[in-house]
Design a protein around this motif. Structure first.
Motif, PDB file in Angstrom:
ATOM      1  N   VAL A 200       0.793  -1.201  -0.019  1.00 39.37           N
ATOM      2  CA  VAL A 200       0.075   0.008   0.012  1.00 39.37           C
ATOM      3  C   VAL A 200       0.971   1.343   0.035  1.00 39.37           C
ATOM      4  N   ASN A 201       0.420   2.345  -0.811  1.00 33.75           N
ATOM      5  CA  ASN A 201       0.983   3.627  -0.748  1.00 33.75           C
ATOM      6  C   ASN A 201       1.201   4.228   0.383  1.00 33.75           C
ATOM      7  N   ILE A 202       2.144   4.677   1.143  1.00 34.50           N
ATOM      8  CA  ILE A 202       2.221   5.338   2.540  1.00 34.50           C
ATOM      9  C   ILE A 202       1.431   6.698   2.254  1.00 34.50           C
ATOM     10  N   GLU A 256      19.494  -2.679  -6.178  1.00 37.99           N
ATOM     11  CA  GLU A 256      20.813  -3.433  -5.671  1.00 37.99           C
ATOM     12  C   GLU A 256      20.374  -4.150  -4.088  1.00 37.99           C
ATOM     13  N   GLU A 257      19.959  -3.230  -3.389  1.00 41.25           N
ATOM     14  CA  GLU A 257      19.736  -3.624  -2.208  1.00 41.25           C
ATOM     15  C   GLU A 257      18.660  -4.691  -1.663  1.00 41.25           C
ATOM     16  N   LEU A 258      17.584  -4.543  -2.365  1.00 41.74           N
ATOM     17  CA  LEU A 258      16.453  -5.318  -2.097  1.00 41.74           C
ATOM     18  C   LEU A 258      16.110  -6.455  -3.024  1.00 41.74           C
ATOM     19  N   GLY A 259      16.494  -5.961  -4.349  1.00 39.73           N
ATOM     20  CA  GLY A 259      16.151  -6.729  -5.496  1.00 39.73           C
ATOM     21  C   GLY A 259      14.827  -6.225  -6.206  1.00 39.73           C
ATOM     22  N   LEU A 260      14.365  -5.152  -5.705  1.00 42.04           N
ATOM     23  CA  LEU A 260      12.949  -4.610  -6.252  1.00 42.04           C
ATOM     24  C   LEU A 260      13.436  -3.848  -7.570  1.00 42.04           C
ATOM     25  N   ASN A 280       4.254   3.056 -11.767  1.00 46.08           N
ATOM     26  CA  ASN A 280       5.724   3.045 -11.062  1.00 46.08           C
ATOM     27  C   ASN A 280       5.652   3.069  -9.510  1.00 46.08           C
ATOM     28  N   PRO A 281       6.212   2.137  -8.925  1.00 43.09           N
ATOM     29  CA  PRO A 281       6.277   1.903  -7.543  1.00 43.09           C
ATOM     30  C   PRO A 281       6.959   3.082  -6.779  1.00 43.09           C
ATOM     31  N   LEU A 282       8.124   3.909  -7.712  1.00 42.80           N
ATOM     32  CA  LEU A 282       8.745   4.721  -6.831  1.00 42.80           C
ATOM     33  C   LEU A 282       8.150   6.042  -7.032  1.00 42.80           C
ATOM     34  N   THR A 306       6.594   1.678  -3.254  1.00 43.45           N
ATOM     35  CA  THR A 306       5.392   0.603  -2.758  1.00 43.45           C
ATOM     36  C   THR A 306       5.724  -0.717  -3.205  1.00 43.45           C
ATOM     37  N   CYS A 307       6.026  -1.682  -2.435  1.00 41.88           N
ATOM     38  CA  CYS A 307       6.407  -2.988  -2.971  1.00 41.88           C
ATOM     39  C   CYS A 307       5.131  -3.612  -2.987  1.00 41.88           C
ATOM     40  N   ASN A 308       4.822  -4.174  -4.200  1.00 39.91           N
ATOM     41  CA  ASN A 308       3.526  -5.063  -4.661  1.00 39.91           C
ATOM     42  C   ASN A 308       4.133  -6.458  -4.285  1.00 39.91           C
TER      43      ASN A 308
END
Length: 399
Positions: A200-202, A256-260, A280-282, A306-308
């Motif tokens: 969910v978007n913050i 790079e850090e989380l693979g997202l 775009n989740p960013l 936002t990570c789906n």
């Protein structure tokens, strides 16, 4: 004017109050620079860069950097020769940009030849660089030229290390340099911070933080990390490469850090003109804050991701991250406050030293970890960004 002068003031000149951390002193120094106070009070060393046109017909220029010896000898003795050499090469880049812009303004298409004289570690020497308007015009970052400039100082750094931007107090790019110098001399540079939320978007539809914020991804650094081993962080963070926009840095770092990597795929599609309407989740850049500690000085651009979890899964590098999990926003907020309180009690807030971590062993599950959240010690840099985040959230709520 074809002259640039930098006056260098030791940071302890701003130490006018008791029990003030190095980070606070650095912020005072940046404020001093922003006010453009031209007095020589506290100046320990000065550098001057001059550039003159030797031949207008052949477009030949000379650039010369030297020190101005108007201050006490002992102040000069305390000044790092290597830092003088590094800053001199940043000044040369400022001069090259001005010369290149003048060529563009005058529609001068002749090849540009520069004769550059600047300090070396063991004395003065001359580096001659032959540049065309194509590789030094306008706002170009002169990356090849930067590597030539720094090669006599450290060929390994110059040839193989990532280049990053040194910036002024207002974020203006002054020049580029090999990344190790940023850490050696604690030079102000550009970076990003990012809060990653679950599904969910913050932010709500009005653009303000949701009344029931989603869970936030928190991770713990490995015990083998050189800096801040075993400490926690509620953000993804990273340094911008030279010429890289903050948005691209954010997309690259979370990949790079989380693979997202969904944000990176969207940006690459936009760059190729292949926009397909994918979400775009960013987020766009939310705000900027300046973080200063005894080991890091950075202008941080803040983002949200936002990570789906039905479309992508977090995959971190085992050598970087010991543990990670989704944590309620309320717990992150309270755990962060407790961590700050401990740093203040230890006299290391902000940035006067590295906080010792309370190592937690044998607690691998999210449930067991979260039972111990009150003892989480967070990376001080991240906590400074967290404070800026809370202040920004509060300001947005009052709009």
């Amino acid at each position: 004017s074809n002259e640039l002068r930098w006056d260098l003031i030791p940071i302890n000149h701003f130490d006018t109050e008791p029990n003030v951390g190095v980070g606070t002193l650095a912020l005072k120094a940046l404020d001093h620079a922003a006010r453009q106070d031209n007095t020589e009070d506290g100046v320990a060393h000065s550098l001057r860069c001059e550039w003159t046109e030797e031949s207008s017909s052949s477009n030949v220029w000379s650039i010369h950097v030297d020190e101005i010896t108007t201050h006490k000898d002992e102040a000069r003795d305390d000044f790092s020769r290597e830092l003088e050499c590094v800053l001199s090469r940043i000044m040369v880049q400022c001069a090259i940009k001005q010369i290149a812009n003048e060529n563009v303004d005058n529609n001068n298409k002749k090849a540009l030849l520069l004769h550059v004289t600047l300090p070396l570690l063991d004395g003065s020497g001359c580096q001659k660089l032959s540049l065309s308007n194509e590789n030094c015009g306008g706002d170009g970052h002169l990356l090849t030229t930067v590597r030539h400039l720094f090669n006599p100082l450290n060929s390994e750094y110059a040839q193989n290390m990532e280049l990053v931007d040194m910036v002024s107090n207002n974020g203006e790019v002054l020049g580029s340099l090999p990344r190790p110098y940023i850490h050696t001399f604690n030079i102000l540079h550009r970076g990003i911070g990012m809060i990653v939320t679950k599904d969910v978007n913050i932010f709500d539809e009005s653009g303000k933080i949701s009344s029931s914020p989603p869970d936030v991804y928190v991770h713990q650094r490995t015990s083998t990390k050189r800096v801040f081993p075993s400490l926690y962080d509620m953000f993804v963070g990273g340094v911008s490469s030279s010429g890289e926009t903050a948005t691209w840095t954010a997309a690259r770092e979370v990949g790079e850090e989380l693979g997202l990597k969904r944000a990176l795929v969207v940006l690459e599609g936009q760059q190729e003109g292949e926009e397909d309407g994918s979400f775009n989740p960013l987020s766009d850049e939310l705000f900027q804050c300046t973080i200063c500690t005894s080991y890091n000085r950075c202008i941080v651009s803040m983002f949200a991701y936002t990570c789906n979890t039905t479309l992508e899964a977090i995959k971190w590098q085992e050598e970087e991250v010991a543990w990670g999990g989704w944590v309620s926003y309320d717990i992150v907020e309270t755990a962060g406050a407790l961590s700050i309180k401990r740093l203040k009690q230890e006299g290391v807030w902000p940035g006067t030293g590295v906080a010792e971590s309370d190592e937690i062993k044998g607690k691998d599950s999210i449930e067991e970890k979260q039972e111990l959240w009150e003892s989480w010690n967070f990376v001080p840099d991240g906590l400074l960004v967290w404070v800026a985040w809370l202040q920004w959230i509060d300001g947005e709520a009052k709009r």
